[in-house]
Design an enzyme around this catalytic site. Sequence first.
Site, PDB file in Angstrom:
ATOM      1  N   ASN A   1     -10.516  -2.357  -6.444  1.00  0.00           N
ATOM      2  CA  ASN A   1      -9.685  -1.402  -7.199  1.00  0.00           C
ATOM      3  C   ASN A   1     -10.301  -0.965  -8.528  1.00  0.00           C
ATOM      4  OD1 ASN A   1      -6.466  -2.757  -6.088  1.00  0.00           O
ATOM      5  ND2 ASN A   1      -7.761  -1.151  -5.211  1.00  0.00           N
ATOM      6  N   TRP A   2     -11.310  -1.696  -9.020  1.00  0.00           N
ATOM      7  CA  TRP A   2     -11.985  -1.309 -10.273  1.00  0.00           C
ATOM      8  C   TRP A   2     -12.656   0.049 -10.138  1.00  0.00           C
ATOM      9  CZ3 TRP A   2     -10.626  -4.013 -14.358  1.00  0.00           C
ATOM     10  CH2 TRP A   2     -10.301  -5.366 -14.226  1.00  0.00           C
TER      11      TRP A   2
ATOM     12  N   LEU B   1      -7.370  -5.010   6.994  1.00  0.00           N
ATOM     13  CA  LEU B   1      -7.086  -6.116   6.066  1.00  0.00           C
ATOM     14  C   LEU B   1      -7.605  -5.859   4.653  1.00  0.00           C
ATOM     15  CD1 LEU B   1      -7.620  -9.328   8.229  1.00  0.00           C
ATOM     16  CD2 LEU B   1      -5.486  -8.294   7.455  1.00  0.00           C
TER      17      LEU B   1
ATOM     18  N   GLU C   1       0.790 -13.710  12.103  1.00  0.00           N
ATOM     19  CA  GLU C   1       1.365 -12.555  12.801  1.00  0.00           C
ATOM     20  C   GLU C   1       1.341 -11.363  11.858  1.00  0.00           C
ATOM     21  OE1 GLU C   1       2.502 -12.565  15.966  1.00  0.00           O
ATOM     22  OE2 GLU C   1       2.037 -14.692  16.223  1.00  0.00           O
TER      23      GLU C   1
ATOM     24  N   ASP D   1       0.816  -1.210   0.000  1.00  0.00           N
ATOM     25  CA  ASP D   1       0.000   0.000   0.000  1.00  0.00           C
ATOM     26  C   ASP D   1       0.857   1.271   0.000  1.00  0.00           C
ATOM     27  OD1 ASP D   1      -2.349   1.388  -0.008  1.00  0.00           O
ATOM     28  OD2 ASP D   1      -2.778   1.116   2.123  1.00  0.00           O
TER      29      ASP D   1
ATOM     30  N   THR E   1     -10.555  -6.630  -5.826  1.00  0.00           N
ATOM     31  CA  THR E   1     -11.837  -6.526  -6.546  1.00  0.00           C
ATOM     32  C   THR E   1     -12.426  -5.122  -6.383  1.00  0.00           C
ATOM     33  OG1 THR E   1     -12.836  -7.545  -4.583  1.00  0.00           O
ATOM     34  CG2 THR E   1     -12.478  -8.981  -6.469  1.00  0.00           C
TER      35      THR E   1
END
Length: 254
Positions: free
Chosen positions: A79-80, A206, A218, A31, A77
């Site tokens: 990101n479109w 997440l 972890e 990221d 999915t």
Amino acid sequence: MFDKWFQRKKRSEKGGLTFVQVPRHIAIIMDGNGRWAKKRGLPRVAGHREGMNTVKKIVREADRLGVKILTLYAFSTENWKRPKDEVDYLMRLPEQFLKSYLPELIEKNVRVMVMGDESRLPEATQKAVNTAKEKTANNDGMILNFALNYGSRKEITDAVKGIAEKVKNGSLVPDEITEDIIENHLLSCHLPDPDLLIRTSGELRLSNFMLWQLAYTEFWFTDVYWPDFNESHLHEAIQQYCGRTRRFGGVVES
Ligand code: V07
């Protein structure tokens, strides 16, 4: 520095036997590429291009350290929903990456895998990805697993559909549905769960990534943007991981 510590650890564990806790499977949420670019007054896609170079660097280092599986979240999915220009650029990256890097992956005995819905990807991208998978299918070194057009809720939904279908046609009864059965219907069914999850750029969530598989993993977070992530950051994450005791819900006697 890291190498010395790593070698010492190898020797000291289990009375000289090589018992190394380098995580077998590392998963990374890469990221901060857009923010990295913005900070420099560059277009977001410049961050993605730089991020691709980081991928090469980190693949080399993970392989050198003996990591067996490296899973990288390349495109979700969700990101479109980004601007069309950016999506178009991102969709060309797998091909670009493989054009310049596939020979090295082959030479290093790395196996390329992809996890996600490939059917929505542009034809040329699908072709490049399939060629990479085929050309490395017999490699038994590190597995480089790209999550591409991947979303964990979709993965779980599809797994449920698959199981429901089997119940419907009589090949499975509800009582036989176990965690193993569910696992076998996930896109990652051929891989052990990640031992270590790394997320860059300071976000602490997440984002629909491997929700089932990360149950006992972890986590290691850093504020560093993915294009700035380097070998030392990977070492730091691994060192921290090695210092933790994993209990998998139980207790460990001291
Ligand atoms: C992408 C570079 C890394 C930072 C995160 C977003 C941009 C490598 C790939 C790739 C994917 C599949 C494959 C080979 C390479 C990739 C996308 C974006 C969509 F088989 N980097 N990278 N794919 N970025």
